[in-house]
Write an enzyme that holds these catalytic residues in place. Structure first.
Site, PDB file in Angstrom:
ATOM      1  N   ASP A   1     -57.078 -70.058  50.289  1.00  0.00           N
ATOM      2  CA  ASP A   1     -58.463 -69.842  49.417  1.00  0.00           C
ATOM      3  C   ASP A   1     -59.219 -68.775  49.976  1.00  0.00           C
ATOM      4  OD1 ASP A   1     -59.415 -70.799  51.951  1.00  0.00           O
ATOM      5  OD2 ASP A   1     -60.497 -72.570  51.100  1.00  0.00           O
ATOM      6  N   SER A   2     -58.689 -67.898  51.073  1.00  0.00           N
ATOM      7  CA  SER A   2     -59.273 -66.627  51.369  1.00  0.00           C
ATOM      8  C   SER A   2     -59.080 -65.756  50.204  1.00  0.00           C
ATOM      9  CB  SER A   2     -58.399 -66.022  52.512  1.00  0.00           C
ATOM     10  OG  SER A   2     -57.053 -66.032  52.326  1.00  0.00           O
TER      11      SER A   2
ATOM     12  N   GLU B   1     -57.302 -72.310  63.815  1.00  0.00           N
ATOM     13  CA  GLU B   1     -57.971 -71.212  63.902  1.00  0.00           C
ATOM     14  C   GLU B   1     -59.169 -70.987  64.581  1.00  0.00           C
ATOM     15  OE1 GLU B   1     -59.081 -70.356  59.459  1.00  0.00           O
ATOM     16  OE2 GLU B   1     -60.360 -68.613  59.933  1.00  0.00           O
TER      17      GLU B   1
ATOM     18  N   LYS C   1     -52.092 -77.216  51.745  1.00  0.00           N
ATOM     19  CA  LYS C   1     -52.867 -77.291  53.254  1.00  0.00           C
ATOM     20  C   LYS C   1     -54.262 -77.762  52.809  1.00  0.00           C
ATOM     21  CE  LYS C   1     -54.655 -73.416  54.905  1.00  0.00           C
ATOM     22  NZ  LYS C   1     -55.986 -73.654  55.154  1.00  0.00           N
TER      23      LYS C   1
ATOM     24  N   GLU D   1     -58.233 -78.515  54.824  1.00  0.00           N
ATOM     25  CA  GLU D   1     -59.002 -78.379  55.896  1.00  0.00           C
ATOM     26  C   GLU D   1     -59.804 -79.753  56.407  1.00  0.00           C
ATOM     27  OE1 GLU D   1     -62.017 -75.591  55.455  1.00  0.00           O
ATOM     28  OE2 GLU D   1     -60.607 -73.924  54.824  1.00  0.00           O
TER      29      GLU D   1
ATOM     30  N   ASP E   1     -53.221 -73.744  49.031  1.00  0.00           N
ATOM     31  CA  ASP E   1     -54.476 -74.217  49.933  1.00  0.00           C
ATOM     32  C   ASP E   1     -55.459 -74.769  48.912  1.00  0.00           C
ATOM     33  OD1 ASP E   1     -55.889 -74.110  52.031  1.00  0.00           O
ATOM     34  OD2 ASP E   1     -56.598 -71.935  52.170  1.00  0.00           O
TER      35      ASP E   1
HETATM   36  O1  KIV Z   1     -57.230 -69.288  53.298  1.00  0.00           O
HETATM   37  C1  KIV Z   1     -56.835 -68.856  54.229  1.00  0.00           C
HETATM   38  O2  KIV Z   1     -56.075 -67.694  54.000  1.00  0.00           O
HETATM   39  C2  KIV Z   1     -56.335 -69.435  55.422  1.00  0.00           C
HETATM   40  C3  KIV Z   1     -55.761 -68.920  56.560  1.00  0.00           C
HETATM   41  C4  KIV Z   1     -56.638 -68.255  57.341  1.00  0.00           C
HETATM   42  C5  KIV Z   1     -55.063 -69.956  57.557  1.00  0.00           C
HETATM   43  O3  KIV Z   1     -56.593 -70.738  55.363  1.00  0.00           O
END
Ligand code: KIV
Length: 293
Positions: free
Chosen positions: A58-59, A196, A127, A129, A97
């Site tokens: 989600d970056s 992280e 993934k 959080e 994510d």
């Molecule tokens: O969104 C992302 O790129 C991440 C990584 C930093 C692990 O969660």
């Protein structure tokens, strides 16, 4: 244009990386490699280089879409980019994510949206959080047969609660809570865990205390694997670079120069040149001139 010889010239397809590969690598003490990707050509280049896993992070919100943090990105946007990555990468394990608000409101939402990543996004796993507060969601998603990667420490979707993008687990109490959360996620069925921005000695300790592989970002060399945001590694994102990033290229400067050179070439009529131009025979040209008379 300069030519660069690709590092990997192996055209035969690698074996698909799975959760089993992750487990075996940890058992053998082999390091797991992971990078983020959000588009077809990048996913293809990363896959060809031999990466174990690609995270459609989600970056995306920050490094591709230009938002201040990861909160605004939606399921639809994540799926759009996930599909592009899935078209480009064939061997790496692909992880979608789960964006903010796609799994926090209810376990039902979490399961449905995780399913969309596999059904509509071409991902192999998801993934999300959080620690103990997400255990029920992890258990339910895993219960449907979808592999889940956890994410502890600096969890960017909680940036406002954390008071900024800051390192976590630096006090004895916070470290104990992180270790407990890691064990809870393992027990809930997560196949792996991102750590992280946590102290290296804590990340190494947690990695030894759980059987599932830890993937570190800003968490030192004692994790079972490493992940970076590809735009940071390539020097594509020029707003800021976290201290833990190793920059392998400066693509922002390279792009800037290429664009400036193009503008200069067009303005000074050096581009397009003869070799960029479609020819027409004199015979056809004469015929054309007659046609339009
Ligand atoms: O969104 C992302 O790129 C991440 C990584 C930093 C692990 O969660």
């Amino acid at each position: 244009m300069s030519t660069v010889t690709p590092v990997s010239t192996n055209t035969s397809q690698r074996k698909k990386v799975t959760t089993l590969t992750f487990r075996q690598k940890k058992e053998r003490g082999e390091v797991i490699t992971m990078l983020t990707a959000y588009d077809y050509p990048t996913a293809m280049a990363i896959d060809k280089a031999g990466i174990d896993s690609i995270l459609v992070g989600d970056s995306l919100a920050m490094v591709v879409l230009g938002y201040e943090n990861t909160l605004p990105v939606t399921m639809e946007e994540m799926l759009h980019h996930a599909r592009a990555v899935a078209r480009g990468a064939k061997s790496a394990m692909l992880i979608g994510d789960m964006p903010f608000m796609s799994y926090q409101v209810s376990v039902e939402d979490a399961v449905r949206n995780a399913g969309r990543f596999l059904q509509q996004g071409g991902m192999d796993a998801v993934k999300l959080e959080g620690g103990r507060e997400r255990a029920d969601a992890v258990r339910a998603i895993v219960g449907t047969g979808i592999p889940v990667m956890g994410h502890l420490g600096l969890t960017p979707q909680s940036v406002h609660q954390l008071g900024g993008f800051r390192a976590q687990g630096k006090t004895a109490t916070a470290a104990k809570r992180l270790l407990e959360d890691a064990k809870i996620l393992e027990e809930a069925g997560a196949f792996s865990l991102v750590l992280e921005s946590v102290p290296a000695r804590l990340a190494e300790f947690i990695s030894k205390q759980i059987s599932i592989p830890t993937i570190g970002i800003g968490a030192g060399g004692g994790c079972d694997g490493q992940v970076l945001v590809t735009h940071d590694l390539l020097g594509l994102f020029d707003r800021f670079t976290p201290r833990f990033v190793k920059q392998y290229a400066n693509f922002h400067a390279e792009m800037n120069k290429a664009f400036a050179d193009y503008i200069d070439d067009v303005e000074s009529k050096r581009f397009p040149a003869v070799e960029h131009t479609v020819e027409m025979s004199d015979e056809e040209w004469d015929a054309f001139q007659k046609e339009i008379k």
